[in-house]
Write a protein that holds these residues in place. Sequence first.
Motif, mmCIF file in Angstrom:
data_model
loop_
_atom_site.group_PDB
_atom_site.id
_atom_site.type_symbol
_atom_site.label_atom_id
_atom_site.label_comp_id
_atom_site.label_asym_id
_atom_site.label_seq_id
_atom_site.Cartn_x
_atom_site.Cartn_y
_atom_site.Cartn_z
ATOM 1 N N ASP A 74 0.830 -1.207 0.000
ATOM 2 C CA ASP A 74 0.000 0.000 0.000
ATOM 3 C C ASP A 74 0.866 1.260 0.000
ATOM 4 O OD1 ASP A 74 -2.324 -1.472 -0.005
ATOM 5 O OD2 ASP A 74 -2.676 -1.287 2.156
ATOM 6 N N THR A 75 1.935 1.235 0.789
ATOM 7 C CA THR A 75 2.853 2.377 0.826
ATOM 8 C C THR A 75 3.483 2.597 -0.538
ATOM 9 O OG1 THR A 75 3.323 2.006 3.168
ATOM 10 C CG2 THR A 75 4.896 3.349 1.960
ATOM 11 N N ALA A 111 12.540 5.190 -6.871
ATOM 12 C CA ALA A 111 12.384 6.163 -5.778
ATOM 13 C C ALA A 111 11.468 5.617 -4.682
ATOM 14 C CB ALA A 111 11.846 7.477 -6.314
ATOM 15 N N SER A 112 10.363 4.971 -5.068
ATOM 16 C CA SER A 112 9.450 4.452 -4.046
ATOM 17 C C SER A 112 10.112 3.327 -3.251
ATOM 18 C CB SER A 112 8.131 3.973 -4.661
ATOM 19 O OG SER A 112 8.323 2.864 -5.489
ATOM 20 N N LEU A 150 1.392 12.013 2.465
ATOM 21 C CA LEU A 150 0.496 11.035 1.862
ATOM 22 C C LEU A 150 0.559 9.700 2.593
ATOM 23 C CD1 LEU A 150 0.991 11.776 -1.948
ATOM 24 C CD2 LEU A 150 -0.987 12.341 -0.529
ATOM 25 N N CYS A 151 1.753 9.286 2.992
ATOM 26 C CA CYS A 151 1.894 8.027 3.739
ATOM 27 C C CYS A 151 1.251 8.140 5.116
ATOM 28 C CB CYS A 151 3.363 7.640 3.865
ATOM 29 S SG CYS A 151 4.058 7.047 2.318
ATOM 30 N N SER A 194 1.868 6.881 -6.817
ATOM 31 C CA SER A 194 0.802 7.732 -7.343
ATOM 32 C C SER A 194 1.275 9.170 -7.556
ATOM 33 C CB SER A 194 -0.408 7.712 -6.401
ATOM 34 O OG SER A 194 -0.147 8.424 -5.212
ATOM 35 N N VAL A 195 2.380 9.547 -6.937
ATOM 36 C CA VAL A 195 2.919 10.903 -7.063
ATOM 37 C C VAL A 195 3.712 11.006 -8.362
ATOM 38 C CG1 VAL A 195 4.371 12.679 -6.005
ATOM 39 C CG2 VAL A 195 3.101 11.086 -4.556
ATOM 40 N N PRO A 196 3.333 11.929 -9.264
ATOM 41 C CA PRO A 196 4.112 12.088 -10.502
ATOM 42 C C PRO A 196 5.545 12.500 -10.166
ATOM 43 C CG PRO A 196 2.005 13.215 -10.677
ATOM 44 C CD PRO A 196 2.155 12.778 -9.246
ATOM 45 N N GLY A 197 6.494 11.707 -10.623
ATOM 46 C CA GLY A 197 7.906 11.962 -10.344
ATOM 47 C C GLY A 197 8.520 10.868 -9.497
#
Length: 134
Positions: free
Chosen positions: A9-10, A24-25, A122-123, A16-19
Motif C-alpha cells: 500500500d505504501t 524512488a518508491s 500522503l503516507c 501515485s505521485v508524478p515523479g
Amino acid sequence: MGRYRHLADTARILRSVPGIGPVASSTLIAELPELGALTGEEAAALTGLAPVAQDSGTLRGKRAIAGGRRALRHVMFQAALVASHHNPTLKAFADRLRKAGKPHKVIVTAVARKLVIIANALCKSRREWEHRHP
C-alpha cells in the motif's frame, strides 16, 4: 501477511505521485522506514534535504544541505528532476523559483525536499496523490 500488505500500500501511494517511480518508491521504503510517522521537517532532515544554518553570533552564514541518508538524497534528486517536468504542482513551484533567479541546484534541492514532504504526508494520511486543477 499484514506487513507485506502495508508495504504494498505504501508503494502504491508513493507511486501515485508524478515523479516518484519504482526506484524512488523502493528506496524511500527501504531507506526511510519511518515515512508517515514523521513531521515534514523531520523527513527532510533525515533525507539530508533540510537547510543547515552556518551562523555564529551576529554572523549569518550561507544555508546548505547536510547530513541525512546519502543514497536516499541522491535518488530524490533524480525524482525531483522528473517531478519538476511532469508533476504540475512541482513544475509550477520550480518555474516560480527559476523566474526568481535561483540557481538550478537550489531549485532541484527545493523540489526534492517538497517531494519528500509530500510523500511523508500522503503516507501519514494513507491517501494517494490527487491532482488539483487551479
